[in-house]
Design an enzyme around this catalytic site. Structure first.
Site, PDB file in Angstrom:
ATOM      1  N   LYS A 156       0.776  -1.036  -0.098  1.00 55.56           N
ATOM      2  CA  LYS A 156      -0.148  -0.015   0.058  1.00 55.56           C
ATOM      3  C   LYS A 156       1.048   1.326  -0.091  1.00 55.56           C
ATOM      4  O   LYS A 156       0.640   2.200  -0.686  1.00 55.56           O
ATOM      5  CB  LYS A 156      -0.930  -0.094   1.402  1.00 55.56           C
ATOM      6  CG  LYS A 156      -2.027  -1.054   1.167  1.00 55.56           C
ATOM      7  CD  LYS A 156      -2.850  -1.332   2.323  1.00 55.56           C
ATOM      8  CE  LYS A 156      -3.835  -2.458   2.051  1.00 55.56           C
ATOM      9  NZ  LYS A 156      -4.383  -2.837   3.254  1.00 55.56           N
TER      10      LYS A 156
ATOM     11  N   GLN B 192      -4.771  -1.456   9.200  1.00 50.68           N
ATOM     12  CA  GLN B 192      -4.675  -2.882   9.029  1.00 50.68           C
ATOM     13  C   GLN B 192      -5.396  -3.861   9.801  1.00 50.68           C
ATOM     14  O   GLN B 192      -5.134  -3.842  10.932  1.00 50.68           O
ATOM     15  CB  GLN B 192      -3.303  -2.991   8.481  1.00 50.68           C
ATOM     16  CG  GLN B 192      -2.948  -4.297   7.867  1.00 50.68           C
ATOM     17  CD  GLN B 192      -3.551  -4.396   6.426  1.00 50.68           C
ATOM     18  OE1 GLN B 192      -3.612  -3.540   5.746  1.00 50.68           O
ATOM     19  NE2 GLN B 192      -4.060  -5.481   6.034  1.00 50.68           N
TER      20      GLN B 192
ATOM     21  N   ASP C 172     -11.360   2.674   3.872  1.00 49.00           N
ATOM     22  CA  ASP C 172     -11.904   1.349   3.535  1.00 49.00           C
ATOM     23  C   ASP C 172     -13.152   1.079   3.725  1.00 49.00           C
ATOM     24  O   ASP C 172     -13.865  -0.017   3.378  1.00 49.00           O
ATOM     25  CB  ASP C 172     -11.169   0.399   4.820  1.00 49.00           C
ATOM     26  CG  ASP C 172     -10.003  -0.231   4.965  1.00 49.00           C
ATOM     27  OD1 ASP C 172      -9.940  -0.694   3.682  1.00 49.00           O
ATOM     28  OD2 ASP C 172      -9.344  -0.582   5.834  1.00 49.00           O
TER      29      ASP C 172
HETATM   30  N1  GUN Z   1      -6.752  -6.803   5.794  1.00 51.98           N
HETATM   31  C1  GUN Z   1      -7.013  -7.640   4.943  1.00 51.98           C
HETATM   32  N2  GUN Z   1      -7.712  -7.058   4.024  1.00 51.98           N
HETATM   33  C2  GUN Z   1      -7.912  -5.804   4.545  1.00 51.98           C
HETATM   34  C3  GUN Z   1      -8.563  -4.574   4.205  1.00 51.98           C
HETATM   35  O1  GUN Z   1      -8.903  -4.534   3.043  1.00 51.98           O
HETATM   36  N3  GUN Z   1      -8.466  -3.248   4.975  1.00 51.98           N
HETATM   37  C4  GUN Z   1      -7.801  -3.393   5.947  1.00 51.98           C
HETATM   38  N4  GUN Z   1      -7.824  -2.444   6.805  1.00 51.98           N
HETATM   39  N5  GUN Z   1      -7.185  -4.552   6.576  1.00 51.98           N
HETATM   40  C5  GUN Z   1      -7.283  -5.678   5.897  1.00 51.98           C
END
Ligand code: GUN
Length: 291
Positions: A49, A93, A116
């Site tokens: 990311k 995350q 998100d």
């Molecule tokens: N962990 C696995 N997929 C995601 C996601 O799309 N967003 C977040 N914040 N954590 C994750």
């Protein structure tokens, strides 16, 4: 033989458009990513990311906290990020260590910065047809479906999986497209009977290759959200929730794993960050990126 939906190529084009739109903005969009603990998969995701954010010309703020971080310390960091004018998107995350309440943490994020789309306010906005931050993975699936099929109105759509992150928002988005939507899950009786109705089949259950030929109507568009690591012929491989070899000959179109939905998720995170920055600064939503 199905058409293969190339999510990797689509995501690359989308990221190029996002970079151009970010460069044209009077403010530099900024994304803050918070990682608590040392989960190896999460570390890879956060690194990816960060790299994608920088490559799009956006500011990336990484916050790594120890696994034993106290709830109040994490909430204090979120409050600082909520107040920081350089930060337009905040992503915590998941999963969080067990002693932290993920729902409380997510709901502490300013909904305007919740890239998100997991905050209860954004889930509610999506469910009621109001402008929302939409979760990245279902948003990416919708973009691929629209690109492939044009209007989705009237289509029979079956979503397998009812998670808050994918299944439920995917169903909401498809309702918004005027599909007839069925949500199936682990307790569904005769899954194949339900999924065989689908013109559009979205598999988001996290079980390796559980959707086989018997589940798919000939000509259906199949979107595989699963990313499952399996041992095959003594090697570790990634496979989806769909048995690709069995389904590809009869589907109309299908996303591969890897190279289908996966690359769309990060591209949509960048799109959401751009959208959040535009909305926070009262600029028009970036054209052509989002539904
Ligand atoms: N962990 C696995 N997929 C995601 C996601 O799309 N967003 C977040 N914040 N954590 C994750």
């Amino acid at each position: 033989m199905a058409a293969i939906i190339d999510g990797k190529a689509f995501a690359e084009r989308l990221r190029a458009r996002i970079s151009a739109a970010a460069a044209a903005m009077p403010v530099r969009p900024g994304l803050a990513v918070v990682l608590v603990g040392e989960d190896p998969a999460s570390q890879v995701y956060v690194r990816n990311k960060h790299a994608a954010t920088v490559a799009a010309g956006m500011a990336s703020f990484e916050h790594r906290l120890p696994a034993n971080t106290a709830p109040d310390s994490l909430l204090a960091l979120i409050a600082r990020l909520n107040a920081d004018p350089a930060v337009h998107g905040i992503l915590v995350q998941l999963p969080l260590p067990a002693h932290l309440d993920a729902t409380a943490v997510i709901n502490a994020i300013d909904p305007a910065k919740d890239v998100d789309g997991f905050h209860v306010v954004n889930a509610g906005r999506l469910a009621t047809g109001q402008p929302a931050m939409v979760p990245c993975t279902p948003l990416g699936c919708l973009m691929l479906l629209r690109d492939r099929l044009g209007s989705l109105a009237g289509a029979e759509a079956v979503v397998v999986g009812r998670s808050t992150i994918v299944g439920k928002p995917m169903a909401q988005l498809l309702i918004g497209e005027s599909c007839t939507v069925t949500v199936a899950h682990s307790r569904t009786r005769d899954l194949a009977d339900v999924t065989r109705r689908a013109d559009i089949l979205v598999a988001a259950v996290g079980r390796a290759e559980m959707i086989g030929a018997a589940h798919v109507r000939p000509g259906a568009t199949v979107i595989d959200v699963g990313i499952n690591r399996v041992a095959r012929d003594g090697r570790s491989r990634l496979v989806g929730d769909v048995d690709f070899a069995a389904v590809e000959p009869l589907a109309g179109a299908i996303t591969p794993v890897p190279g289908g939905v996966g690359p769309m998720t990060i591209a949509c995170l960048l799109a959401n960050t751009l959208t959040a920055a535009a909305r926070i600064h009262g600029l028009p939503d970036p054209a052509g990126l989002l539904p």
